[in-house]
Design an enzyme around this catalytic site. Sequence first.
Site, PDB file in Angstrom:
ATOM      1  N   HIS A   4      43.334  43.913  42.326  1.00 43.54           N
ATOM      2  CA  HIS A   4      42.942  43.711  40.930  1.00 43.54           C
ATOM      3  C   HIS A   4      43.545  42.421  40.390  1.00 43.54           C
ATOM      4  O   HIS A   4      42.898  41.701  39.635  1.00 43.54           O
ATOM      5  CB  HIS A   4      43.377  44.903  40.080  1.00 43.54           C
ATOM      6  CG  HIS A   4      42.507  46.096  40.253  1.00 43.54           C
ATOM      7  ND1 HIS A   4      41.894  46.723  39.202  1.00 43.54           N
ATOM      8  CD2 HIS A   4      42.133  46.795  41.355  1.00 43.54           C
ATOM      9  CE1 HIS A   4      41.183  47.756  39.639  1.00 43.54           C
ATOM     10  NE2 HIS A   4      41.325  47.819  40.955  1.00 43.54           N
ATOM     11  N   ASP A   5      44.775  42.124  40.768  1.00 44.42           N
ATOM     12  CA  ASP A   5      45.416  40.889  40.328  1.00 44.42           C
ATOM     13  C   ASP A   5      44.718  39.671  40.919  1.00 44.42           C
ATOM     14  O   ASP A   5      44.353  38.746  40.204  1.00 44.42           O
ATOM     15  CB  ASP A   5      46.895  40.895  40.734  1.00 44.42           C
ATOM     16  CG  ASP A   5      47.618  39.629  40.291  1.00 44.42           C
ATOM     17  OD1 ASP A   5      47.538  39.297  39.090  1.00 44.42           O
ATOM     18  OD2 ASP A   5      48.256  38.979  41.129  1.00 44.42           O
ATOM     19  N   VAL A   8      40.936  38.627  39.775  1.00 47.33           N
ATOM     20  CA  VAL A   8      40.685  38.115  38.423  1.00 47.33           C
ATOM     21  C   VAL A   8      41.091  36.653  38.270  1.00 47.33           C
ATOM     22  O   VAL A   8      40.268  35.808  37.951  1.00 47.33           O
ATOM     23  CB  VAL A   8      41.381  39.002  37.363  1.00 47.33           C
ATOM     24  CG1 VAL A   8      41.250  38.415  35.973  1.00 47.33           C
ATOM     25  CG2 VAL A   8      40.780  40.401  37.393  1.00 47.33           C
ATOM     26  N   GLY A  10      43.319  34.991  40.637  1.00 48.09           N
ATOM     27  CA  GLY A  10      44.061  34.581  41.815  1.00 48.09           C
ATOM     28  C   GLY A  10      45.345  35.385  41.870  1.00 48.09           C
ATOM     29  O   GLY A  10      45.702  36.085  40.926  1.00 48.09           O
ATOM     30  N   ASP A  12      48.399  35.686  41.096  1.00 45.95           N
ATOM     31  CA  ASP A  12      49.406  35.041  40.252  1.00 45.95           C
ATOM     32  C   ASP A  12      50.289  36.011  39.480  1.00 45.95           C
ATOM     33  O   ASP A  12      51.081  35.599  38.636  1.00 45.95           O
ATOM     34  CB  ASP A  12      48.729  34.089  39.270  1.00 45.95           C
ATOM     35  CG  ASP A  12      47.866  34.802  38.245  1.00 45.95           C
ATOM     36  OD1 ASP A  12      47.613  36.016  38.395  1.00 45.95           O
ATOM     37  OD2 ASP A  12      47.430  34.137  37.283  1.00 45.95           O
ATOM     38  N   SER A  14      49.440  37.947  37.161  1.00 45.78           N
ATOM     39  CA  SER A  14      49.021  38.115  35.763  1.00 45.78           C
ATOM     40  C   SER A  14      48.727  39.575  35.429  1.00 45.78           C
ATOM     41  O   SER A  14      48.754  39.970  34.262  1.00 45.78           O
ATOM     42  CB  SER A  14      47.817  37.228  35.441  1.00 45.78           C
ATOM     43  OG  SER A  14      46.721  37.521  36.291  1.00 45.78           O
ATOM     44  N   GLU A  26      45.534  41.981  31.059  1.00 42.18           N
ATOM     45  CA  GLU A  26      44.720  42.545  32.147  1.00 42.18           C
ATOM     46  C   GLU A  26      45.054  43.999  32.442  1.00 42.18           C
ATOM     47  O   GLU A  26      44.167  44.815  32.671  1.00 42.18           O
ATOM     48  CB  GLU A  26      44.937  41.755  33.445  1.00 42.18           C
ATOM     49  CG  GLU A  26      44.287  40.414  33.507  1.00 42.18           C
ATOM     50  CD  GLU A  26      44.713  39.660  34.746  1.00 42.18           C
ATOM     51  OE1 GLU A  26      44.657  40.229  35.868  1.00 42.18           O
ATOM     52  OE2 GLU A  26      45.102  38.487  34.611  1.00 42.18           O
ATOM     53  N   PRO A  99      34.756  44.116  40.747  1.00 38.21           N
ATOM     54  CA  PRO A  99      33.542  44.834  41.158  1.00 38.21           C
ATOM     55  C   PRO A  99      33.469  46.209  40.492  1.00 38.21           C
ATOM     56  O   PRO A  99      34.452  46.947  40.459  1.00 38.21           O
ATOM     57  CB  PRO A  99      33.714  44.988  42.674  1.00 38.21           C
ATOM     58  CG  PRO A  99      34.659  43.900  43.069  1.00 38.21           C
ATOM     59  CD  PRO A  99      35.579  43.725  41.892  1.00 38.21           C
TER      60      PRO A  99
END
Length: 128
Positions: A4-5, A8, A10, A12, A14, A26, A99
């Site tokens: 999931h990280d 979205v 890359g 990183d 986030s 996120e 997805p």
Amino acid sequence: MQFHDCFVRGCDGSMLINSTTSNQAEKDGIPNLSLRGFQVIDAAKTAVEGACPGVVSCADILALVARDAIYQIKGPYWQVPLGRRDGRVSIASESFTLPAPFANITQLKAQFVSKGLNVKDLPVLSGI
């Protein structure tokens, strides 16, 4: 969580940023509400920071924890290259680029290709 990280913004980290009063992050995006284990990442980060403050990124910790979790359930072990930099931007609405669970194979292949992935990566990363 790492998928999931990475999908979205890359890989990183986030995904690990908390929401604020002025920004929904996120991790609070609808596609990510089923994710669990943030406390594991937080505990690992705390331990690493205690040993070597400011050296290891949250993004690297997320990659290492993902690898170790797979290995713990008798999956493969692989070397994780380190040196990822933590992202500073995390926007909940961007989680809708993940997805969808109801996407058909044509849509899934297109989404994976747009990220530089191929048809072999699709079932591997989807856990099928």
